[in-house]
Design a protein around this motif. Structure first.
Motif, short mmCIF file in Angstrom:
data_model
loop_
_atom_site.label_atom_id
_atom_site.label_comp_id
_atom_site.label_asym_id
_atom_site.label_seq_id
_atom_site.Cartn_x
_atom_site.Cartn_y
_atom_site.Cartn_z
N THR A 110 -68.94 -11.88 72.44
CA THR A 110 -68.84 -10.99 71.27
C THR A 110 -67.46 -10.37 71.17
OG1 THR A 110 -69.73 -9.08 72.51
CG2 THR A 110 -71.30 -10.43 71.26
N HIS A 111 -66.84 -10.08 72.29
CA HIS A 111 -65.50 -9.47 72.23
C HIS A 111 -64.38 -10.47 72.52
CE1 HIS A 111 -65.78 -9.22 76.66
NE2 HIS A 111 -66.95 -8.61 76.51
N LYS A 124 -60.08 -9.42 66.76
CA LYS A 124 -61.03 -8.40 66.33
C LYS A 124 -61.83 -8.84 65.12
CE LYS A 124 -59.99 -4.03 66.47
NZ LYS A 124 -59.32 -2.72 66.34
N LYS A 125 -61.21 -9.52 64.20
CA LYS A 125 -61.93 -9.97 63.00
C LYS A 125 -63.05 -10.94 63.39
CE LYS A 125 -61.25 -12.26 58.53
NZ LYS A 125 -60.24 -12.89 57.62
N LYS A 128 -65.95 -9.15 65.24
CA LYS A 128 -66.91 -8.44 64.39
C LYS A 128 -67.97 -9.40 63.85
CE LYS A 128 -64.05 -4.57 62.82
NZ LYS A 128 -63.44 -3.90 61.65
N ARG A 129 -67.53 -10.56 63.45
CA ARG A 129 -68.48 -11.54 62.92
C ARG A 129 -69.41 -12.05 64.01
NH1 ARG A 129 -66.84 -17.05 59.53
NH2 ARG A 129 -68.98 -17.62 58.95
N ALA A 131 -70.20 -10.51 66.85
CA ALA A 131 -71.06 -9.42 67.31
C ALA A 131 -72.20 -9.17 66.32
CB ALA A 131 -70.25 -8.15 67.52
N ALA A 132 -71.91 -9.29 65.03
CA ALA A 132 -72.96 -9.08 64.04
C ALA A 132 -74.09 -10.08 64.21
CB ALA A 132 -72.36 -9.18 62.64
N TYR A 231 -67.21 -1.45 72.16
CA TYR A 231 -66.28 -1.23 71.06
C TYR A 231 -67.13 -0.77 69.88
CZ TYR A 231 -63.03 -4.02 73.87
OH TYR A 231 -62.22 -4.49 74.89
N GLU A 233 -66.86 -0.46 66.83
CA GLU A 233 -66.85 -1.26 65.60
C GLU A 233 -67.74 -2.50 65.70
OE1 GLU A 233 -63.04 -2.32 67.93
OE2 GLU A 233 -64.30 -0.55 67.52
N LEU A 234 -68.13 -2.89 66.90
CA LEU A 234 -69.01 -4.04 67.09
C LEU A 234 -70.48 -3.65 67.18
CD1 LEU A 234 -67.00 -6.16 69.71
CD2 LEU A 234 -66.79 -6.10 67.21
N ARG A 236 -73.16 -2.52 65.43
CA ARG A 236 -73.67 -2.28 64.07
C ARG A 236 -75.09 -2.77 63.97
NH1 ARG A 236 -69.59 -1.16 60.40
NH2 ARG A 236 -67.47 -1.41 61.20
#
Length: 236
Positions: A110-111, A124-125, A128-129, A131-132, A231, A233-234, A236
């Motif tokens: 995920t990271h 990072k972009k 995020k995808r 990790a979602a 993190y 931001e991940l 969610r």
């Protein structure tokens, strides 16, 4: 016999699954990476192996050197009462551990979805995808599987392999701890759907040897250099 565990000194990582088994068993062991110049000793031992491991962790047991987390646990489980005696039972626990390894790998990715040699900030972009999808789909899929194993009629003891604790239960505890650290908001929302796994986690945490280990300085805190990283931001 005193075991020697070789793993990097500053993270829990995959070595933690082995530590938990050694601690539960009350086995004598030296955590080589935590010694003076520990990282250098781990690297030197890795380079000198006759049957080389790809990477730590690896364990020395007398003349044996055993690599790969699941392989080490297969060995320890049979010798310290952390796996069934019958071959079918031992293979079943090993299968569970390999599935846990799949989950751990996906949590790591995920990271670092693009490359492990890149910094998190370089991806990072994509993280995020990734990790979602992990939070929305993969965590529920894995946890539903393990919850289903616990709910089978023959698992009346509340453990993954039957009426007695195995190393797979210890590893499932570690995974739950790691996911809570990395994705606290997601896990708070998801955990009510998996009461068996929550109960298993709590039982493992209260076992005398594990409780003593968790309260000791030997237990390294989660951090952003390990497998499970937080993190915001991940999450969610």
């Amino acid at each position: 016999m005193t075991y020697e565990l070789y793993y990097w000194p500053t993270i829990q990582g995959r070595g933690e699954f082995v530590r938990l088994a050694l601690e539960e068993a009350g086995a004598a062991y030296v955590d080589v990476g935590r010694q003076k110049n520990g990282a250098g000793k781990v690297a030197a031992a890795l380079a000198a192996q006759a049957t080389p491991s790809f990477a730590p962790p690896f364990l020395t047991a007398g003349a044996l050197t055993i690599g790969q987390t699941a392989n080490i646990l297969l060995y320890l489980g049979a010798r310290h009462g952390l796996a069934p005696r019958a071959e079918a039972g031992r293979l079943w626990v090993h299968q569970l551990q390999l599935t846990i390894a799949d989950l751990v790998n996906e949590a790591h990715d995920t990271h670092h979805p693009v490359g492990v040699s890149l910094y998190y900030e370089d991806q990072k972009k994509e993280a995020k995808r990734r990790a979602a999808d992990f939070v929305g789909n993969r965590i529920p899929k894995f946890l539903s599987y393990f919850e289903g194993v616990l709910q089978q009629p023959k698992r009346r003891g509340g453990f993954l392999a039957g009426s007695r604790l195995s190393y797979a239960d210890l590893s499932m505890f570690q995974v739950t701890e790691g996911l809570r650290y990395a994705f606290p908001k997601a896990m708070k929302r998801l955990e009510p759907d998996y009461p068996g796994l929550v109960a298993l986690h709590d039982h493992v945490a209260q076992r005398p040897n594990i409780a003593a280990y968790l309260a000791s300085k030997r237990r390294i805190a989660f951090n952003e250099d390990g497998i499970f990283r937080h993190y915001p931001e991940l999450d969610r």
